[in-house]
Design an enzyme around this catalytic site. Structure first.
Site, PDB file in Angstrom:
ATOM      1  N   PHE A 280     -33.094 -85.538  -0.219  1.00 53.50           N
ATOM      2  CA  PHE A 280     -34.482 -85.740   0.167  1.00 53.50           C
ATOM      3  C   PHE A 280     -34.745 -87.227   0.340  1.00 53.50           C
ATOM      4  O   PHE A 280     -34.191 -88.070  -0.392  1.00 53.50           O
ATOM      5  CB  PHE A 280     -35.437 -85.199  -0.901  1.00 53.50           C
ATOM      6  CG  PHE A 280     -35.484 -83.703  -0.978  1.00 53.50           C
ATOM      7  CD1 PHE A 280     -35.473 -82.922   0.164  1.00 53.50           C
ATOM      8  CD2 PHE A 280     -35.555 -83.073  -2.214  1.00 53.50           C
ATOM      9  CE1 PHE A 280     -35.523 -81.548   0.089  1.00 53.50           C
ATOM     10  CE2 PHE A 280     -35.613 -81.693  -2.304  1.00 53.50           C
ATOM     11  CZ  PHE A 280     -35.596 -80.930  -1.151  1.00 53.50           C
ATOM     12  N   GLU A 281     -35.624 -87.550   1.274  1.00 54.25           N
ATOM     13  CA  GLU A 281     -35.963 -88.947   1.536  1.00 54.25           C
ATOM     14  C   GLU A 281     -36.506 -89.650   0.302  1.00 54.25           C
ATOM     15  O   GLU A 281     -36.338 -90.858   0.130  1.00 54.25           O
ATOM     16  CB  GLU A 281     -36.999 -89.009   2.669  1.00 54.25           C
ATOM     17  CG  GLU A 281     -37.328 -90.410   3.142  1.00 54.25           C
ATOM     18  CD  GLU A 281     -38.268 -90.403   4.316  1.00 54.25           C
ATOM     19  OE1 GLU A 281     -38.807 -91.464   4.640  1.00 54.25           O
ATOM     20  OE2 GLU A 281     -38.477 -89.319   4.925  1.00 54.25           O
ATOM     21  N   GLY A 282     -37.139 -88.898  -0.590  1.00 55.97           N
ATOM     22  CA  GLY A 282     -37.687 -89.501  -1.797  1.00 55.97           C
ATOM     23  C   GLY A 282     -36.648 -89.950  -2.798  1.00 55.97           C
ATOM     24  O   GLY A 282     -36.988 -90.598  -3.796  1.00 55.97           O
ATOM     25  N   GLY A 283     -35.365 -89.606  -2.596  1.00 50.05           N
ATOM     26  CA  GLY A 283     -34.313 -90.085  -3.480  1.00 50.05           C
ATOM     27  C   GLY A 283     -33.544 -89.006  -4.216  1.00 50.05           C
ATOM     28  O   GLY A 283     -32.636 -89.309  -4.990  1.00 50.05           O
TER      29      GLY A 283
ATOM     30  N   SER B 113     -35.517 -94.219  -2.476  1.00 53.09           N
ATOM     31  CA  SER B 113     -35.410 -93.937  -1.043  1.00 53.09           C
ATOM     32  C   SER B 113     -34.375 -94.818  -0.366  1.00 53.09           C
ATOM     33  O   SER B 113     -33.626 -94.371   0.506  1.00 53.09           O
ATOM     34  CB  SER B 113     -36.769 -94.132  -0.367  1.00 53.09           C
ATOM     35  OG  SER B 113     -37.700 -93.196  -0.842  1.00 53.09           O
TER      36      SER B 113
END
Length: 256
Positions: free
Chosen positions: A53-56, A86
């Site tokens: 996920f882009e959030g990490g 990220s």
């Protein structure tokens, strides 16, 4: 039709996107259809699929009925293997560790370029869209799959703005402009599957869903699609696939 249960357009997109994935791949996914597709693949033929996920979040496993509303929601982290920032996830793409990205957009053209920035003229757009987020990074650094409804207003001769580079002007233009890797691998729509001819890099029909005709594709596409001599019909959505999707999203927030 016991072997062809009724499926919504959103379910069709998720199923055929999931079928395009392979076990062991590392997949960069967002919420909605990309996450549904990746989670469906994990539960069917790809248990070793790694979702980023882009959030990490790395190695996500989303629980049934608890789909996150965004990639920054804490539900993304539960049962995951690792949580970073990220920038670390983006660096993984730069280093070549991501196999597939999932993307969508308001517009796509014959060479797989995507627009998710605005509709209209640059100086005075008619509609402002969410923008790039990580879409430019994904499109520049990885092979990516596009999932979107097949409509003439979306499949346009030329996107109003290139948020995400596909094969630019076709041929060798992507590499000539400093992007030697990646590009649009597959476009999944509610009418069929489309890829890109190796030499021209122009969109071509790969398979059509049952009952879809060439004329129907032409009516819903703003440019000429390349047609091979033979275009197969996709195998139908199965009851098993729909059961899994509907357990993932019981409130039908994304699959309605």
């Amino acid at each position: 039709m016991t072997d062809r249960p009724e499926a919504t357009a959103a379910e069709v997109l998720a199923v055929y996107s999931a079928r395009a994935l392979q076990n062991g791949q590392v997949v960069f996914a967002g919420v909605g259809t990309p996450l549904l597709a990746a989670s469906l693949a994990q539960r069917l033929d790809c248990p070793e699929l790694t979702i980023l996920f882009e959030g990490g979040v790395i190695g996500a496993w989303v629980e049934d009925g608890r789909l996150p509303p965004s990639t920054n929601d804490q539900r993304c982290t539960r049962l995951s293997r690792m949580v970073l920032g990220s920038s670390e996830v983006m660096l993984m793409m730069q280093r070549g560790y991501v196999d597939i990205g999932f993307l969508g957009g308001a517009q796509i053209d014959a060479y797989g370029n995507l627009n998710s920035s605005f509709i209209g003229e640059t100086a005075s757009p008619r509609v402002r869209l969410p923008g790039s987020g990580g879409a430019n990074d994904i499109g520049s650094l990885t092979d990516y799959i596009v999932s979107m409804r097949h409509e003439r207003r979306r499949f346009v001769p030329k996107v109003d703005f290139i948020t995400t580079p596909g094969f630019l002007a076709g041929g060798t233009s992507r590499g000539d402009n400093g992007l030697p890797y990646g590009g649009c691998r597959l476009v999944v729509t509610d009418l069929g599957l489309f890829d890109f001819a190796p030499e021209t890099r122009r969109m071509r029909a790969r398979a059509l869903h049952a009952g879809v005709t060439r004329d129907e594709v032409a009516d819903n596409t703003g440019f000429d699609v390349h047609w091979p001599d033979e275009v197969p019909v996709t195998s139908p959505v199965t009851l098993r696939e729909l059961e899994i999707l509907r357990r993932l999203d019981p409130e039908r927030i994304f699959i309605a």
